[in-house]
Motif scaffolding. Structure first.
Motif, PDB file in Angstrom:
ATOM      1  N   THR A   1       0.838  -1.198   0.000  1.00 42.85           N
ATOM      2  CA  THR A   1       0.000   0.000   0.000  1.00 42.85           C
ATOM      3  C   THR A   1       0.875   1.250   0.000  1.00 42.85           C
ATOM      4  N   PRO A   2       0.741   2.150  -0.990  1.00 42.58           N
ATOM      5  CA  PRO A   2       1.529   3.382  -1.019  1.00 42.58           C
ATOM      6  C   PRO A   2       1.264   4.225   0.227  1.00 42.58           C
ATOM      7  N   PRO A   3       2.253   5.008   0.675  1.00 41.03           N
ATOM      8  CA  PRO A   3       2.082   5.808   1.900  1.00 41.03           C
ATOM      9  C   PRO A   3       0.879   6.743   1.864  1.00 41.03           C
ATOM     10  N   ASP A   4       0.623   7.379   0.700  1.00 42.09           N
ATOM     11  CA  ASP A   4      -0.497   8.315   0.647  1.00 42.09           C
ATOM     12  C   ASP A   4      -1.836   7.595   0.798  1.00 42.09           C
ATOM     13  N   GLU A   5      -1.948   6.389   0.221  1.00 45.80           N
ATOM     14  CA  GLU A   5      -3.182   5.618   0.369  1.00 45.80           C
ATOM     15  C   GLU A   5      -3.342   5.121   1.798  1.00 45.80           C
ATOM     16  N   ARG A   6      -2.231   4.690   2.401  1.00 47.90           N
ATOM     17  CA  ARG A   6      -2.295   4.241   3.791  1.00 47.90           C
ATOM     18  C   ARG A   6      -2.731   5.389   4.706  1.00 47.90           C
ATOM     19  N   ALA A   7      -2.210   6.588   4.463  1.00 46.97           N
ATOM     20  CA  ALA A   7      -2.596   7.747   5.272  1.00 46.97           C
ATOM     21  C   ALA A   7      -4.083   8.055   5.115  1.00 46.97           C
TER      22      ALA A   7
ATOM     23  N   SER B   1       3.128   3.216  16.383  1.00 50.10           N
ATOM     24  CA  SER B   1       2.234   3.732  15.353  1.00 50.10           C
ATOM     25  C   SER B   1       0.842   3.111  15.471  1.00 50.10           C
TER      26      SER B   1
END
Length: 455
Positions: free
Chosen positions: A182-188, A239
């Motif tokens: 999962t890309p960081p922006d999608e995870r965020a 986290s």
């Protein structure tokens, strides 16, 4: 289970689902069999015209408490495509190739597309989906994923599981989600949205290692192993708790190791980090108990697992490094982690009989185990072949691009166990208790007969 209201279910499906709804005797009879000898007459059949319509059908079935069964080409040989359920047949309409990325060598498809149709579409890009079972002319990709299909080409291209990058899943209660890298922006975005996707389960599994005697491991290397393996868990837990504590729910699973309780030679940095993880996790668990939190933390202690790590770890051994037998396939480890995530009430779970034996032997005869490992621990971690040459992943990933992805399996498939009887017993405690009770009763009856014959 109480049978669903069939007439009400059929009426709701016809009213709410864009597709064919078939509850007649002929359709139900046609879907009662697959490629096997089994026969189970379904409650009814839904043939959705879109994926969204299929998701809607599942939601309607859930409302009526009706079981569902996804089906593609019906080529399964063990009855997987038959059940007393509402069959959702994706193979008529949901057969699209949504996108192809020739550079990344990936594509996005709908579950009902047949393998040969997909490969005809990919051929114009000089690509193919590698696994090719004997039913390739009429098996659907959704069914291949469910069966983890392989075929004669699996030795060259891997099984289906080795060729899946991401999956969009649909749960019985209507939740849709993409799982996989999962890309960081999608995870965020997912985390910010809250709900089940953001908070349910967090799994910590980071690690790196150096195979070498302690004096041959530099201070920089030892620090790196500790930072990745131990602090990776620490910061991952931090986290997770940042998201779970405000909502007062969630589960953290630490993927541990038998080496976290019983160290072995040639892996001092890794064993030290795994011991630290156990201590850290116990401390956090008691803090959560003190505050009355509903967040749960559990550990799945692993045996030796056949993963690609042994091809790319940093090693100063004269031979190729290997896990200490008995070796288990990654699927055994995955089932253990999944069970721990679903049952987080226990402090820890042991995966594999060797994990149980190692931990208990260390508790009862640690000095004897020291001498045994001093005698056997060096040779048991090396094959007879030369060590791998090239890059290692201590400071940088080796599989940076999708083309470099090595999959889940390592080089020891031939000597690895695909099942663990111990893990099966843990996952089915009621059946285990029943079997143990029956065995005890049988022994008691046998002793009684002996007693009666020998007054």
């Amino acid at each position: 289970m109480t049978p669903p209201d069939t007439s009400g279910l059929e009426a709701a499906l016809r009213a709410e689902v864009d597709g064919e709804v078939r509850f007649d005797a002929g359709s139900r009879g046609a879907y009662a069999t697959d490629g096997s000898n089994y026969r189970q007459v379904p409650i009814g059949v839904v043939v959705p015209r879109t994926v969204e319509a299929g998701a809607r059908a599942v939601s309607v079935c859930a409302r009526f408490d009706a079981p569902v069964l996804s089906r593609g080409g019906g080529t399964s040989l063990a009855g997987q495509s038959t059940n007393t359920a509402v069959v959702i047949d994706w193979s008529k309409y949901c057969t699209g190739v949504l996108s192809v990325d020739p550079e990344r060598r990936t594509c996005v498809v709908e579950p009902g597309i047949v393998l040969d149709e997909l490969n005809r579409h990919l051929a114009r890009h000089r690509l193919q989906f590698g696994p090719k079972p004997s039913t390739h002319s009429h098996c659907a990709l959704g069914g291949m994923i469910g069966n983890n299909s392989c075929g004669a080409s699996a030795q060259a291209y891997g099984k289906t599981v080795d060729n899946i990058r991401r999956l969009e899943i649909l749960t019985y209660d209507g939740q849709r989600a993409w799982v996989g890298p999962t890309p960081p922006d999608e995870r965020a975005r997912i985390v910010a949205g809250g709900g089940r996707l953001a908070e349910n389960v967090w799994i910590n599994c980071a690690f790196s290692t150096v195979f070498a005697p302690f004096e041959e491991i530099t201070a920089e290397e030892f620090e790196r192993v500790t930072a990745v393996t131990y602090l990776g868990f620490v910061n991952g837990t931090r986290s997770a708790l940042k998201r779970m504590l405000p909502r007062d729910r969630g589960t953290i699973v630490q993927v541990g190791s038998a080496l976290g309780e019983r160290s072995i030679p040639l892996q001092s940095a890794y064993c030290g980090a795994k011991h630290a993880i156990n201590g850290f996790t116990s401390s956090v668990r008691t803090e959560l108990l003190h505050r009355g939190s509903n967040v749960r933390v559990t550990v799945a202690q692993m045996p030796a697992v056949n993963t690609p790590q042994f091809q790319w770890v940093r090693s100063r051994l004269s031979k190729h490094p290997m896990p200490v037998p008995p070796i288990y396939q990654p699927e055994v480890a995955a089932r253990g982690v999944l069970y721990a995530a679903d049952h987080p009430g226990r402090k820890q779970y042991y995966v594999g009989a060797s994990t149980v034996a190692t931990i208990w032997a260390n508790r009862f005869v640690p000095a004897l185990l020291d001498r045994y490992l001093a005698r056997t621990g060096f040779d048991s971690q090396q094959t007879d072949s030369v060590p791998p040459a090239g890059l290692d992943n201590l400071f940088e990933p080796v599989d940076r691009t999708p083309a470099d992805d090595q999959g889940a399996h390592g080089a020891f498939d031939d000597g690895s166990h695909a099942r663990s009887w111990q893990e099966t017993l843990v996952r089915h405690p009621a059946a285990t208790a029943l079997g143990a009770g029956a065995a005890a009763l049988g022994v008691a009856r046998g002793l009684r007969r002996l007693t009666s014959r020998n007054p």
